[in-house]
Design a protein around this motif. Structure first.
Motif, short mmCIF file in Angstrom:
data_model
loop_
_atom_site.label_atom_id
_atom_site.label_comp_id
_atom_site.label_asym_id
_atom_site.label_seq_id
_atom_site.Cartn_x
_atom_site.Cartn_y
_atom_site.Cartn_z
N THR A 1 9.87 -3.90 -3.63
CA THR A 1 9.30 -2.64 -3.23
C THR A 1 8.46 -2.74 -2.05
O THR A 1 8.93 -3.83 -1.56
CB THR A 1 8.35 -2.17 -4.44
N GLY A 2 8.06 -1.77 -1.51
CA GLY A 2 7.38 -2.15 -0.17
C GLY A 2 8.05 -2.07 1.17
O GLY A 2 7.65 -2.60 2.20
N ALA B 1 5.93 3.27 -0.12
CA ALA B 1 5.28 1.97 -0.64
C ALA B 1 5.76 1.14 0.55
O ALA B 1 6.72 0.83 1.07
CB ALA B 1 5.80 1.38 -1.79
N GLN B 2 4.65 0.46 1.19
CA GLN B 2 4.73 -0.37 2.37
C GLN B 2 4.03 -1.61 2.41
O GLN B 2 2.86 -1.72 1.88
CB GLN B 2 4.12 0.51 3.42
N CYS B 3 5.00 -2.72 2.56
CA CYS B 3 4.16 -4.07 2.81
C CYS B 3 3.04 -4.24 3.55
O CYS B 3 3.09 -3.54 4.57
CB CYS B 3 5.23 -5.19 3.10
N THR B 4 1.76 -4.66 3.05
CA THR B 4 0.70 -4.89 3.83
C THR B 4 0.78 -6.09 4.84
O THR B 4 0.14 -5.94 6.05
CB THR B 4 -0.59 -5.11 3.14
N ARG C 1 0.88 -1.20 0.01
CA ARG C 1 -0.04 -0.02 0.05
C ARG C 1 0.87 1.36 0.10
O ARG C 1 2.38 1.20 0.04
CB ARG C 1 -1.14 0.01 1.12
N ARG C 2 0.24 2.60 -0.57
CA ARG C 2 1.03 3.62 -0.14
C ARG C 2 0.33 4.46 1.14
O ARG C 2 -0.67 4.58 1.52
CB ARG C 2 0.65 4.53 -1.63
N VAL D 1 10.07 -7.42 5.40
CA VAL D 1 10.75 -6.53 5.39
C VAL D 1 10.51 -5.55 4.10
O VAL D 1 10.52 -4.32 3.82
CB VAL D 1 12.33 -6.54 5.64
N VAL D 2 10.44 -6.48 2.96
CA VAL D 2 10.22 -5.88 1.60
C VAL D 2 9.60 -7.12 0.75
O VAL D 2 9.67 -8.20 1.17
CB VAL D 2 11.54 -5.59 1.02
#
Length: 373
Positions: free
Chosen positions: A350-351, A328-331, A213-214, A336-337
Motif C-alpha cells: 500500500t501507500g 494512501a501515501q507513504c509518509t 497517510r491518506r 515508492v510503496v
C-alpha cells in the motif's frame, strides 16, 4: 501456486496480472461490487516526468514499459504514448524547466525544452500565452475508469482468475489464508493485501504502526474539447510538488513568485489529460488533515478554469463531473510503496500515493520477484 489478491484497484489487479502471467491461479477479492477508489478517480497518467531520481524513476520507467506492453495486448486500456507539456510563462518558471533539462537523468525522462512555437507544433490546441514548455516524451496515459475492467476481462480469459466482489476480508486464519465477511475461507500459497486507502479494520490490526497517510483531492471532467489535446498538460505549480524539479531554481521560484491564494490554500497544481471521448480530466488539490471535508469546493475549479483557458486561448468546455478521491501515501517520501509481510504468507502492499497508476505494474512485478512467484 494459488495467490489470493485482496483489492481490485489498479495495484491489486496488477498483482493478479503478474501472478497469472507467471502461470499461477488467482482469486481476487473486492469488498465493493467494483473498485471505486483512487484507481478510478485519477488522471490515468503514466507520469514519469516528475519522479524522484533513483529507485522511483527506475520504477516509473519500468512501469511505463510494462504499461505499453500490456496496452498492446489489451487495447481497451486505451494506452497512448502522448507525452506531456508543462508551459512556463516567465523567467523564474523557465529557470526551473532549464534545471530539469540539465539533470543527468533528463534523457531517460525524455525531457526537452521547447519554444512556444515548438510546443504549439507538438500540441496545436495550446493557443494561449506562454513563453516555452518542458516536454516529457516518456509520459503516457490510459483510461482510468475502465482500465481495471479491461484487465480483468483479459485475466478471466486465462482461465486462472476468479473474481469475488462484494466480500470484505476480515481475518487472517492461518498461513496464507483469510476469512471474508461471508464466512468463507480462502487458502493459497500467498495472500497480497492491496487495499488502497482502506487503512482500518484488518489492515490496522495487522500493521498498527503503518507509515502511510491518506490524502484527499478534487478533480473534474469536462465535455469534449472538440479537438485533440495531443499531450497531457501541467502548469508550473506542478514544479512545486514533484521531486524531480527540486533545485536552486525552484527555491528561487518559491521565494520570488507566490502561488495564487486559492492554489496555495488547496496545494494545487494543474494536471490535464484528454479522455477517449474528447473530454478533459482536470485537477487537482491536496488535503492532508483529518477528518476530510465531505463536500467539494468551487474555488479550486474556478482557479483551474482560469489557468486552462490561459493555455488553450479559448473557453473550457462545460464541467460535467466533479468528484473527490482519497489515496494512501507513504509518509517516508523516499519510498515508492510500503511492502510488508504482516503474517505468515500474507503481505501488505500500500501507500504508492499519486504514483499508484504510474508505478503499479512495476510494483506488482517487484512483489512477485520478492515472493518468488
Amino acid at each position: 501456486m494459488r495467490v489470493i489478491v485482496v483489492g481490485a484497484g489498479v495495484v491489486g489487479t496488477m498483482h493478479a496480472w503478474q501472478a497469472v502471467e507467471r502461470g499461477h491461479e488467482v482469486v481476487q477479492i473486492e469488498r465493493e461490487a467494483e473498485a471505486r477508489g483512487a484507481s478510478l478517480r485519477n488522471f490515468g497518467q503514466i507520469w514519469v516526468s516528475g519522479r524522484a531520481g533513483g529507485e522511483e524513476l527506475e520504477t516509473a520507467l519500468r512501469a511505463r514499459d510494462l504499461w505499453e506492453d500490456i496496452g498492446a495486448r489489451v487495447p481497451r486500456l486505451g494506452f497512448r504514448a502522448n507525452g506531456s507539456l508543462t508551459p512556463v510563462r516567465n523567467e523564474l518558471e523557465l529557470a526551473v524547466a532549464e534545471a530539469a533539462v540539465a539533470r543527468p537523468d533528463a534523457a531517460a525522462r525524455g525531457y526537452r525544452l521547447l519554444t512556444d512555437e515548438e510546443a504549439r507544433a507538438v500540441n496545436p490546441a495550446l493557443r494561449g500565452e506562454f513563453t516555452a514548455a518542458l516536454h516529457c516524451e516518456r509520459d503516457a496515459a490510459v483510461e482510468p475508469r475502465t482500465a481495471q475492467l479491461a484487465l480483468r476481462t483479459a485475466l478471466r480469459a486465462s482461465g486462472r482468475h476468479t473474481f469475488l466482489p462484494g466480500r470484505e476480508v476480515r481475518e487472517v486464519v492461518g498461513n496464507a489464508a483469510v476469512r471474508d465477511d461471508h464466512g468463507d475461507v480462502h487458502r493459497g500459497d500467498a495472500v497480497v493485501l492491496c487495499t488502497g486507502a482502506w487503512l482500518g479494520g484488518l489492515v490496522r490490526e495487522l500493521a498498527p504502526a503503518l507509515p502511510v497517510r491518506r490524502v484527499r483531492l478534487q478533480m473534474a471532467q469536462t465535455d469534449p474539447l472538440g479537438e485533440p489535446l495531443t499531450t497531457s498538460i501541467a502548469d508550473a505549480d506542478s514544479f512545486r510538488y514533484y521531486p524531480a524539479y527540486r533545485s536552486p531554481a525552484l527555491d528561487a521560484l518559491a521565494a520570488g513568485q507566490e502561488q495564487e491564494p486559492v492554489a496555495a490554500a488547496h496545494r494545487m497544481q494543474l494536471l490535464m489529460v484528454q479522455r477517449r471521448d474528447g473530454g478533459l480530466t482536470i485537477g487537482d488539490t491536496h488535503e492532508y488533515e483529518h477528518p476530510f471535508a465531505f463536500d467539494t469546493l468551487e474555488d479550486p475549479y474556478e482557479h483551474l478554469t482560469g489557468v486552462i483557458e490561459g493555455f488553450l486561448g479559448r473557453p473550457l468546455p462545460r464541467i460535467r463531473r466533479r468528484w473527490a478521491g482519497v489515496y494512501a501515501q507513504c509518509t517516508d517520501s523516499g519510498r515508492v510503496v510500503h511492502r510488508e509481510r504482516v503474517e505468515d504468507g500474507v503481505w501488505l502492499v500500500t501507500g504508492p500515493g499519486g504514483r499508484g497508476m504510474t508505478c503499479s505494474p512495476a510494483i506488482a512485478e517487484r512483489t512477485a520477484d520478492e515472493l518468488g512467484w
